[in-house]
Scaffold this active site. Structure first.
Site, PDB file in Angstrom:
ATOM      1  N   CYS A 305       0.816  -1.208   0.000  1.00 11.39           N
ATOM      2  CA  CYS A 305       0.000   0.000   0.000  1.00 11.39           C
ATOM      3  C   CYS A 305       0.856   1.268   0.000  1.00 11.39           C
ATOM      4  O   CYS A 305       0.339   2.375  -0.156  1.00 11.39           O
ATOM      5  CB  CYS A 305      -0.929   0.002   1.208  1.00 11.39           C
ATOM      6  N   ARG A 335       8.946 -10.835   1.026  1.00  8.77           N
ATOM      7  CA  ARG A 335       9.362 -10.819   2.432  1.00  8.77           C
ATOM      8  C   ARG A 335      10.331 -11.946   2.658  1.00  8.77           C
ATOM      9  O   ARG A 335       9.990 -13.102   2.396  1.00  8.77           O
ATOM     10  CB  ARG A 335       8.166 -11.036   3.350  1.00  8.77           C
ATOM     11  N   GLU A 337      11.719 -14.490   4.821  1.00 10.51           N
ATOM     12  CA  GLU A 337      11.220 -15.070   6.071  1.00 10.51           C
ATOM     13  C   GLU A 337      12.271 -15.914   6.774  1.00 10.51           C
ATOM     14  O   GLU A 337      11.956 -16.620   7.725  1.00 10.51           O
ATOM     15  CB  GLU A 337       9.979 -15.930   5.799  1.00 10.51           C
ATOM     16  N   ARG A 346       4.066 -19.771   3.617  1.00 10.71           N
ATOM     17  CA  ARG A 346       5.026 -18.793   4.106  1.00 10.71           C
ATOM     18  C   ARG A 346       6.156 -18.747   3.096  1.00 10.71           C
ATOM     19  O   ARG A 346       6.989 -19.645   3.052  1.00 10.71           O
ATOM     20  CB  ARG A 346       5.544 -19.230   5.470  1.00 10.71           C
ATOM     21  N   GLU A 354      -4.448  -5.932  -2.434  1.00 11.19           N
ATOM     22  CA  GLU A 354      -4.309  -4.893  -1.408  1.00 11.19           C
ATOM     23  C   GLU A 354      -5.400  -3.846  -1.617  1.00 11.19           C
ATOM     24  O   GLU A 354      -5.490  -3.233  -2.674  1.00 11.19           O
ATOM     25  CB  GLU A 354      -2.906  -4.273  -1.507  1.00 11.19           C
ATOM     26  N   ASP A 418      -6.959  -9.173  12.336  1.00  8.53           N
ATOM     27  CA  ASP A 418      -6.437 -10.275  11.522  1.00  8.53           C
ATOM     28  C   ASP A 418      -7.543 -11.285  11.260  1.00  8.53           C
ATOM     29  O   ASP A 418      -8.363 -11.554  12.143  1.00  8.53           O
ATOM     30  CB  ASP A 418      -5.332 -11.026  12.302  1.00  8.53           C
ATOM     31  N   GLU A 437      -3.038 -17.007   9.443  1.00 10.95           N
ATOM     32  CA  GLU A 437      -3.470 -15.647   9.161  1.00 10.95           C
ATOM     33  C   GLU A 437      -3.503 -15.485   7.649  1.00 10.95           C
ATOM     34  O   GLU A 437      -2.487 -15.655   6.979  1.00 10.95           O
ATOM     35  CB  GLU A 437      -2.487 -14.640   9.770  1.00 10.95           C
ATOM     36  N   ASN A 440      -5.707  -9.232   6.670  1.00 12.96           N
ATOM     37  CA  ASN A 440      -5.941  -8.298   7.764  1.00 12.96           C
ATOM     38  C   ASN A 440      -6.630  -7.054   7.230  1.00 12.96           C
ATOM     39  O   ASN A 440      -6.758  -6.864   6.027  1.00 12.96           O
ATOM     40  CB  ASN A 440      -4.633  -7.948   8.473  1.00 12.96           C
ATOM     41  N   CYS A 466      -6.160   0.080   5.173  1.00  9.85           N
ATOM     42  CA  CYS A 466      -5.777  -0.862   4.130  1.00  9.85           C
ATOM     43  C   CYS A 466      -6.121  -2.276   4.587  1.00  9.85           C
ATOM     44  O   CYS A 466      -6.332  -2.526   5.771  1.00  9.85           O
ATOM     45  CB  CYS A 466      -4.289  -0.766   3.782  1.00  9.85           C
ATOM     46  N   ARG A 473      -2.321 -17.886   0.598  1.00 13.30           N
ATOM     47  CA  ARG A 473      -2.784 -18.374   1.903  1.00 13.30           C
ATOM     48  C   ARG A 473      -4.273 -18.690   1.899  1.00 13.30           C
ATOM     49  O   ARG A 473      -4.702 -19.667   2.514  1.00 13.30           O
ATOM     50  CB  ARG A 473      -2.465 -17.350   2.981  1.00 13.30           C
TER      51      ARG A 473
HETATM   52  N1  SER Z   1      -0.249  -3.672   3.897  1.00 12.72           N
HETATM   53  C1  SER Z   1      -0.786  -4.531   4.909  1.00 12.72           C
HETATM   54  C2  SER Z   1       0.270  -5.482   5.420  1.00 12.72           C
HETATM   55  O1  SER Z   1       1.400  -5.415   4.989  1.00 12.72           O
HETATM   56  C3  SER Z   1      -1.972  -5.291   4.399  1.00 12.72           C
HETATM   57  O2  SER Z   1      -1.616  -6.103   3.323  1.00 12.72           O
HETATM   58  O3  SER Z   1      -0.018  -6.296   6.255  1.00 12.72           O
HETATM   59 ZN    ZN Z   2      -1.450  -2.079   3.453  1.00 11.66          ZN
END
Ligand code: SER
Ligand code: ZN
Length: 530
Positions: A305, A335, A337, A346, A354, A418, A437, A440, A466, A473
């Site tokens: 976002c 990410r 991890e 994961r 988003e 979440d 999860e 969110n 957001c 997932r």
């Molecule tokens: N931007 C938020 C997050 O990184 C929702 O995707 O969790």
């Molecule tokens: Zn976001």
């Protein structure tokens, strides 16, 4: 946290005997100014001792809640007023000497930071001695941020990992007294060759896997996002460092971000030594490649976002342009991890829808509420799954490294909810590890409108929100509860299947790799073609 320091004031002239009475009154007023605004005077500042010497007034102060820079300025302002009006004495200069910040417990802080002179640390206490600060320094945002950093470190040391917060808001009824399946869909998808591991935490999704992922995602967009009036935008997926500085990610999650570098030059000839080496040796040593690259100026899409806040950054919006409701599903997020990577659940590269919005606080809360209701319906009726939702430490606090103690939650204040889905293959519902999860939804308050300077033309406060829908997932969790047999899927997905015939699977002499895998694939194909 305690502050101490010596405020040295240079007056426009030396003080004489006949100034003394006024001076004593003035010092009394300084004392009062140091506790102004504090319900408990103990929290404010106090004068430890003072003396006057020619043109100088030297006042030692200490304080608890009142930051030392502000305390010093209060001393100055109070004296300016009292001595100026009663004795026409002006203030030439102010310095804060031997200032120190004392923190309970041991914190780590670098002496390379501006204004930090030295540090004494023991397990009980950390004392940070500051350089002598002039009036200009006292007003600098750098000093303010240093002091804020110290107070966050103190909080973190005090609360340790305990700032993480998880509080159940709602949960679905038990729908599968006997689970429909206990299969791990990650394993089935890999064994049957629908996905192939490309690199650590990265997969290639064959057309059939892509089909399944799109199915859940399309239904989500059709049932939740579009009816609420969100429209699609395409956001960039590599971000200049400056963006991460503003969102806070570079501070809070630098350990899990992936960075990108541009080449030092566009001139291919300048790479000749390296390209010849790779030609002959047929190897690409990263340390050699690095010599031809610039420092990383970018990080790869992390929260997805960020570009939304950037877009409205520095702009003036008016009533007719808010609320803004967009979504982006255009590309992957990254990410790192480390050790936590598993299956499609994961990963380092993942896909997400988003959803983002901007508006006045009441608009932002209302949109969150509508979205929340739509999510609940989506989980409960459309996909008909076992789900729960919890109030958690806001991701944007976790991700900016800032800490704050989470008090009782108020759902209409900034924060994060979440969504979790049960994974029967992991174990019983009672075990926290059996829940995944999948998404969110957050209200950020002014967390992003402030640093990006998103303003309303009439000065109304603007908030953002957001919500992230992690495509992999959701698919994994759906398959974990409902299995691969569409007979056991809810009607919307069966309709999707009949309207959009699934693509051919990939089967070759050597693929899927194992006998079990090939059997799995046959089984899936039979299911999907039924
Ligand atoms: N931007 C938020 C997050 O990184 C929702 O995707 O969790
Ligand atoms: Zn976001």
């Amino acid at each position: 946290m305690r502050f101490r320091g010596i405020v040295k004031i240079e007056l426009s002239r030396s003080l004489g005997q006949d100034d003394l009475k006024v001076l004593e009154e003035a010092i009394g007023e300084v004392s009062q100014s140091l506790v102004k605004g504090f319900r408990d005077p103990e929290d404010g500042g106090r004068i430890l001792n003072w003396r006057s010497e020619d043109k100088f007034l030297v006042i030692e102060i200490e304080s608890r809640r009142l930051r030392i820079d502000e305390a010093a300025m209060r001393v100055k302002n109070s004296l300016e007023e009292s001595l100026g009006s009663r004795r026409r004495i002006g203030i030439r200069d102010i310095e804060l000497e031997k200032a120190l910040v004392e923190i309970d417990g041991e914190i780590r802080i670098s002496t390379k930071l501006p204004f930090v002179k030295s540090i004494d640390a023991s397990s009980e206490r950390t004392t940070i001695h500051l350089d002598t600060l002039g009036e200009k320094d006292l007003k600098k945002p750098i000093l303010l941020r240093l002091l804020r950093l110290l107070s966050e470190k103190e909080l973190k040391a005090r609360w340790g990992g305990k700032t993480e917060h998880w509080q159940l808001i709602k949960e679905s009824r038990i729908k599968f007294a006997t689970p429909l399946t206990k299969e791990d869909p990650n394993k089935v998808l890999e064994e049957a060759g629908l996905v192939k591991r490309f690199s650590i935490g990265q997969w290639l999704y064959t057309p059939l896997a892509t089909y399944l992922m799109n199915m859940v995602r399309e239904v989500f967009i059709k049932e939740v996002v579009v009816p609420l009036g969100f429209t699609e935008a395409i956001f960039p997926k590599i971000y200049p460092l400056e963006v991460g500085l503003k969102t806070g990610h570079l501070r809070g999650t630098i350990n899990s971000m992936v960075f990108a570098s541009l080449p030092k030059t566009y001139n291919i000839e300048e790479f000749e030594e390296l390209t010849d080496y790779m030609y002959v040796v047929n190897e690409a040593p990263p340390e050699e490649v690095a010599k031809y690259l610039r420092y990383p100026d970018y990080f790869l899409c992390y929260a997805q976002c960020e570009p939304f806040y950037w877009f409205f950054g520095g702009e003036l919006v008016d009533d007719s342009s808010i609320p803004v409701k967009w979504f982006d599903r255009s590309g992957p997020s990254f990410r790192w991890e480390s050790g936590g990577i598993y299956g499609l659940e994961r990963v380092i590269e993942f896909h997400r829808v988003e959803v983002v919005w901007l508006g006045k606080p009441e608009q932002v809360v209302q949109i969150r509420n509508e979205l929340l209701k739509a999510y609940e319906k989506f989980m409960d009726e459309v996909l008909d799954l076992e789900w729960r939702e919890a109030w958690v430490t806001p991701w944007y606090y976790e991700q900016s490294g800032a800490v704050e103690k989470v008090e009782e939650f108020d759902i209409d204040r900034p924060g994060t909810i979440d969504f979790e889905l049960w994974l029967p293959y992991r174990g019983s519902r009672e075990d926290r590890k059996s829940w995944l999860e999948v998404g969110n939804i957050s209200i950020h308050g002014t967390k992003f409108t402030e640093p990006f300077r998103i303003r309303h033309n009439k000065g109304v406060t603007l908030w953002t929100g957001c919500s992230g829908f992690g495509s992999q997932r959701w698919l994994v969790a759906f398959l974990a509860q409902r299995g691969f047999d569409p007979e056991k899927w809810p009607p919307v997905l069966r309709e999707y299947l009949s309207r959009n015939p699934p693509p051919e699977p990939v089967a070759m002499v050597t693929y899927p790799k194992t006998r079990t895998g090939r059997d799995e694939l046959d089984r899936l194909i039979k299911f999907l073609r039924k």
